[in-house]
Motif scaffolding. Structure first.
Motif, PDB file in Angstrom:
ATOM      1  N   ASN A 139       0.833  -1.187   0.000  1.00 29.17           N
ATOM      2  CA  ASN A 139       0.000   0.000   0.000  1.00 29.17           C
ATOM      3  C   ASN A 139       0.876   1.249   0.000  1.00 29.17           C
ATOM      4  O   ASN A 139       1.960   1.256   0.590  1.00 29.17           O
ATOM      5  CB  ASN A 139      -0.917  -0.004   1.232  1.00 29.17           C
ATOM      6  CG  ASN A 139      -1.986   1.065   1.148  1.00 29.17           C
ATOM      7  OD1 ASN A 139      -1.726   2.241   1.338  1.00 29.17           O
ATOM      8  ND2 ASN A 139      -3.211   0.651   0.873  1.00 29.17           N
ATOM      9  N   ILE A 140       0.406   2.300  -0.643  1.00 29.99           N
ATOM     10  CA  ILE A 140       1.189   3.530  -0.726  1.00 29.99           C
ATOM     11  C   ILE A 140       1.440   4.140   0.660  1.00 29.99           C
ATOM     12  O   ILE A 140       2.423   4.847   0.871  1.00 29.99           O
ATOM     13  CB  ILE A 140       0.495   4.552  -1.657  1.00 29.99           C
ATOM     14  CG1 ILE A 140       1.487   5.655  -2.052  1.00 29.99           C
ATOM     15  CG2 ILE A 140      -0.783   5.101  -1.034  1.00 29.99           C
ATOM     16  CD1 ILE A 140       0.997   6.524  -3.197  1.00 29.99           C
ATOM     17  N   LEU A 141       0.567   3.823   1.626  1.00 30.14           N
ATOM     18  CA  LEU A 141       0.766   4.321   2.988  1.00 30.14           C
ATOM     19  C   LEU A 141       1.948   3.648   3.680  1.00 30.14           C
ATOM     20  O   LEU A 141       2.421   4.134   4.708  1.00 30.14           O
ATOM     21  CB  LEU A 141      -0.500   4.108   3.819  1.00 30.14           C
ATOM     22  CG  LEU A 141      -1.743   4.895   3.388  1.00 30.14           C
ATOM     23  CD1 LEU A 141      -2.928   4.540   4.266  1.00 30.14           C
ATOM     24  CD2 LEU A 141      -1.482   6.392   3.416  1.00 30.14           C
ATOM     25  N   ASP A 142       2.411   2.540   3.117  1.00 28.94           N
ATOM     26  CA  ASP A 142       3.551   1.823   3.687  1.00 28.94           C
ATOM     27  C   ASP A 142       4.882   2.315   3.140  1.00 28.94           C
ATOM     28  O   ASP A 142       5.926   1.711   3.387  1.00 28.94           O
ATOM     29  CB  ASP A 142       3.415   0.319   3.430  1.00 28.94           C
ATOM     30  CG  ASP A 142       2.222  -0.275   4.152  1.00 28.94           C
ATOM     31  OD1 ASP A 142       1.939   0.188   5.264  1.00 28.94           O
ATOM     32  OD2 ASP A 142       1.581  -1.181   3.601  1.00 28.94           O
ATOM     33  N   LEU A 143       4.843   3.417   2.373  1.00 30.08           N
ATOM     34  CA  LEU A 143       6.057   4.009   1.819  1.00 30.08           C
ATOM     35  C   LEU A 143       6.293   5.376   2.455  1.00 30.08           C
ATOM     36  O   LEU A 143       5.362   6.070   2.844  1.00 30.08           O
ATOM     37  CB  LEU A 143       5.940   4.165   0.304  1.00 30.08           C
ATOM     38  CG  LEU A 143       5.801   2.878  -0.507  1.00 30.08           C
ATOM     39  CD1 LEU A 143       5.575   3.220  -1.974  1.00 30.08           C
ATOM     40  CD2 LEU A 143       7.034   1.993  -0.361  1.00 30.08           C
ATOM     41  N   CYS A 144       7.556   5.780   2.503  1.00 28.38           N
ATOM     42  CA  CYS A 144       7.884   7.097   3.049  1.00 28.38           C
ATOM     43  C   CYS A 144       9.212   7.554   2.465  1.00 28.38           C
ATOM     44  O   CYS A 144       9.890   6.812   1.750  1.00 28.38           O
ATOM     45  CB  CYS A 144       7.966   7.055   4.580  1.00 28.38           C
ATOM     46  SG  CYS A 144       9.335   6.074   5.231  1.00 28.38           S
ATOM     47  N   GLY A 145       9.584   8.802   2.796  1.00 29.60           N
ATOM     48  CA  GLY A 145      10.915   9.289   2.459  1.00 29.60           C
ATOM     49  C   GLY A 145      11.084   9.767   1.046  1.00 29.60           C
ATOM     50  O   GLY A 145      12.173   9.684   0.484  1.00 29.60           O
ATOM     51  N   PHE A 146      10.031  10.283   0.416  1.00 28.70           N
ATOM     52  CA  PHE A 146      10.168  10.783  -0.950  1.00 28.70           C
ATOM     53  C   PHE A 146      11.046  12.030  -0.945  1.00 28.70           C
ATOM     54  O   PHE A 146      10.666  13.078  -0.419  1.00 28.70           O
ATOM     55  CB  PHE A 146       8.789  11.106  -1.529  1.00 28.70           C
ATOM     56  CG  PHE A 146       7.833   9.939  -1.474  1.00 28.70           C
ATOM     57  CD1 PHE A 146       8.067   8.815  -2.238  1.00 28.70           C
ATOM     58  CD2 PHE A 146       6.735   9.968  -0.648  1.00 28.70           C
ATOM     59  CE1 PHE A 146       7.203   7.738  -2.180  1.00 28.70           C
ATOM     60  CE2 PHE A 146       5.859   8.900  -0.588  1.00 28.70           C
ATOM     61  CZ  PHE A 146       6.098   7.769  -1.365  1.00 28.70           C
ATOM     62  N   ASP A 147      12.224  11.930  -1.535  1.00 34.24           N
ATOM     63  CA  ASP A 147      13.211  13.005  -1.493  1.00 34.24           C
ATOM     64  C   ASP A 147      13.220  13.753  -2.820  1.00 34.24           C
ATOM     65  O   ASP A 147      13.368  13.145  -3.885  1.00 34.24           O
ATOM     66  CB  ASP A 147      14.597  12.417  -1.203  1.00 34.24           C
ATOM     67  CG  ASP A 147      15.625  13.498  -0.901  1.00 34.24           C
ATOM     68  OD1 ASP A 147      15.269  14.685  -0.944  1.00 34.24           O
ATOM     69  OD2 ASP A 147      16.784  13.142  -0.618  1.00 34.24           O
ATOM     70  N   LYS A 148      13.068  15.048  -2.768  1.00 31.34           N
ATOM     71  CA  LYS A 148      13.035  15.869  -3.978  1.00 31.34           C
ATOM     72  C   LYS A 148      14.367  15.826  -4.724  1.00 31.34           C
ATOM     73  O   LYS A 148      14.411  15.932  -5.956  1.00 31.34           O
ATOM     74  CB  LYS A 148      12.676  17.313  -3.611  1.00 31.34           C
ATOM     75  CG  LYS A 148      12.386  18.170  -4.815  1.00 31.34           C
ATOM     76  CD  LYS A 148      11.745  19.493  -4.417  1.00 31.34           C
ATOM     77  CE  LYS A 148      12.706  20.391  -3.692  1.00 31.34           C
ATOM     78  NZ  LYS A 148      12.162  21.744  -3.475  1.00 31.34           N
ATOM     79  N   LYS A 149      15.455  15.702  -4.004  1.00 31.89           N
ATOM     80  CA  LYS A 149      16.801  15.620  -4.574  1.00 31.89           C
ATOM     81  C   LYS A 149      17.027  16.749  -5.576  1.00 31.89           C
ATOM     82  O   LYS A 149      16.880  17.915  -5.269  1.00 31.89           O
ATOM     83  CB  LYS A 149      17.045  14.242  -5.185  1.00 31.89           C
ATOM     84  CG  LYS A 149      17.012  13.103  -4.170  1.00 31.89           C
ATOM     85  CD  LYS A 149      17.227  11.760  -4.798  1.00 31.89           C
ATOM     86  CE  LYS A 149      18.635  11.567  -5.297  1.00 31.89           C
ATOM     87  NZ  LYS A 149      18.875  10.207  -5.809  1.00 31.89           N
ATOM     88  N   ARG A 150      17.376  16.410  -6.831  1.00 29.06           N
ATOM     89  CA  ARG A 150      17.704  17.434  -7.822  1.00 29.06           C
ATOM     90  C   ARG A 150      16.471  17.975  -8.541  1.00 29.06           C
ATOM     91  O   ARG A 150      16.585  18.857  -9.398  1.00 29.06           O
ATOM     92  CB  ARG A 150      18.687  16.875  -8.856  1.00 29.06           C
ATOM     93  CG  ARG A 150      18.125  15.723  -9.682  1.00 29.06           C
ATOM     94  CD  ARG A 150      19.145  15.210 -10.695  1.00 29.06           C
ATOM     95  NE  ARG A 150      20.278  14.632 -10.046  1.00 29.06           N
ATOM     96  CZ  ARG A 150      20.345  13.361  -9.635  1.00 29.06           C
ATOM     97  NH1 ARG A 150      19.309  12.568  -9.793  1.00 29.06           N
ATOM     98  NH2 ARG A 150      21.429  12.889  -9.075  1.00 29.06           N
ATOM     99  N   TYR A 151      15.293  17.452  -8.227  1.00 26.10           N
ATOM    100  CA  TYR A 151      14.087  17.935  -8.883  1.00 26.10           C
ATOM    101  C   TYR A 151      13.686  19.296  -8.333  1.00 26.10           C
ATOM    102  O   TYR A 151      13.887  19.603  -7.158  1.00 26.10           O
ATOM    103  CB  TYR A 151      12.940  16.936  -8.700  1.00 26.10           C
ATOM    104  CG  TYR A 151      13.173  15.633  -9.431  1.00 26.10           C
ATOM    105  CD1 TYR A 151      12.863  15.506 -10.776  1.00 26.10           C
ATOM    106  CD2 TYR A 151      13.716  14.537  -8.763  1.00 26.10           C
ATOM    107  CE1 TYR A 151      13.081  14.316 -11.439  1.00 26.10           C
ATOM    108  CE2 TYR A 151      13.947  13.347  -9.427  1.00 26.10           C
ATOM    109  CZ  TYR A 151      13.630  13.241 -10.764  1.00 26.10           C
ATOM    110  OH  TYR A 151      13.855  12.065 -11.425  1.00 26.10           O
TER     111      TYR A 151
END
Length: 294
Positions: A139-151
């Motif tokens: 499930n998408i709720l089980d993910l975390c830590g989306f880093d923008k980085k160079r975007y």
């Protein structure tokens, strides 16, 4: 069925697929006229819509085809910008841009599409862009830590509970992360990571091509707290916030690095560029092998 038989690979519980493919070639109007003759005489029932456009960034002639269960694909001929460039030198030998765009998982290589890809040899086609999909069985709720980085930007669309969509970037290498189970009305958890990539690759060169692809850093949020974590109550609060959806790129450099170090050991989703490249090769080989053109 989410994937065509020729268009998926699985590794480490992640399913890789080509979700959209844009192919381009250049042909004369005489050759295009024959294609349209065959279309209208043999495959006319598949035409859903035809229209002209004179905007500089569009194609003059546009066809939208419908093939089973509402799936569609598009064909455009004579790009207006290219036509303006040709101008008065245009003649019967002038070649114009013909482009098709389709989802290999939803559009079968048969009917008019099969005819078109047979009529124009594989070595005359160029892959202009494709979308790579990586499906995670959680499930998408089980993910975390989306880093923008160079975007330049990270956009989050939250429609409540697990109906979330994340966008990283806006043009080449744009990343979209969303709940595929909701979109496709599935009875099981599935989160899709989709990367849109611009290319300029001749089909015969797909074997020798090295894909330059930026994949996102994603972590699962099932980290189990240890006693040592409670020694740094601030970090514990930061970790809990990120697991609850707080953007990783909003953290200070120190806490971002510490959190990544903590989660990398067994909690990082290992997306693999090699499998994106291999599934593209598999898809292209199969599409043109079906038609004897490769």
């Amino acid at each position: 069925m989410l994937y065509a038989d020729f268009n998926f690979l699985e590794d480490n519980n992640i399913i890789y697929s080509v979700d959209m493919l844009r192919l381009k070639t250049d042909i004369t109007y005489e050759k295009f006229s024959y294609i349209i003759y065959m279309l209208k005489s043999c495959y006319n029932d598949s035409i859903k819509k035809y229209y002209n456009s004179f905007n500089i960034g569009d194609f003059k002639e546009n066809y939208v085809f419908e093939v089973g269960e509402g799936s569609t694909y598009w064909l455009g001929y004579m790009h207006n910008a290219q036509s303006c460039k040709n101008g008065a030198v245009s003649n019967s030998n002038t070649k114009h841009n013909l482009t098709i765009e389709f989802n290999p998982n939803k559009v079968k290589i048969n009917g008019f599409l099969k005819f078109l890809l047979s009529f124009i040899p594989a070595n005359l086609w160029v892959i202009k862009s494709c979308d790579f999909s990586m499906d995670l069985k959680i499930n998408i709720l089980d993910l975390c830590g989306f880093d923008k980085k160079r975007y330049k930007d990270l956009r989050i669309f939250d429609c409540g509970y697990d109906n979330k969509t994340y966008y990283l970037g806006r043009t080449d290498n744009r990343i979209k992360i969303y709940n595929k189970a909701i979109e496709s009305n599935l009875s099981y958890n599935l989160t899709r990571v989709e990367v849109s990539k611009k290319l300029d690759l001749r089909v015969p060169e797909v074997n020798m091509f090295d894909l330059k692809l930026n994949l996102p850093e994603i972590y699962t949020n099932n980290y189990i707290f240890s006693f040592s974590d409670y020694k740094d109550s601030t970090f514990l609060a930061v970790l809990y916030a990120v697991q609850s959806g707080f953007p990783l790129n909003n953290l200070t450099r120190r806490y971002k690095e510490k959190l990544k170090t903590t989660l990398t050991g067994g909690y990082k989703v290992e997306l693999n560029k090699k499998y994106c490249l291999n599934v593209l090769r598999k898809c292209i080989w199969s599409i043109f092998d079906f038609n004897g053109g490769y």
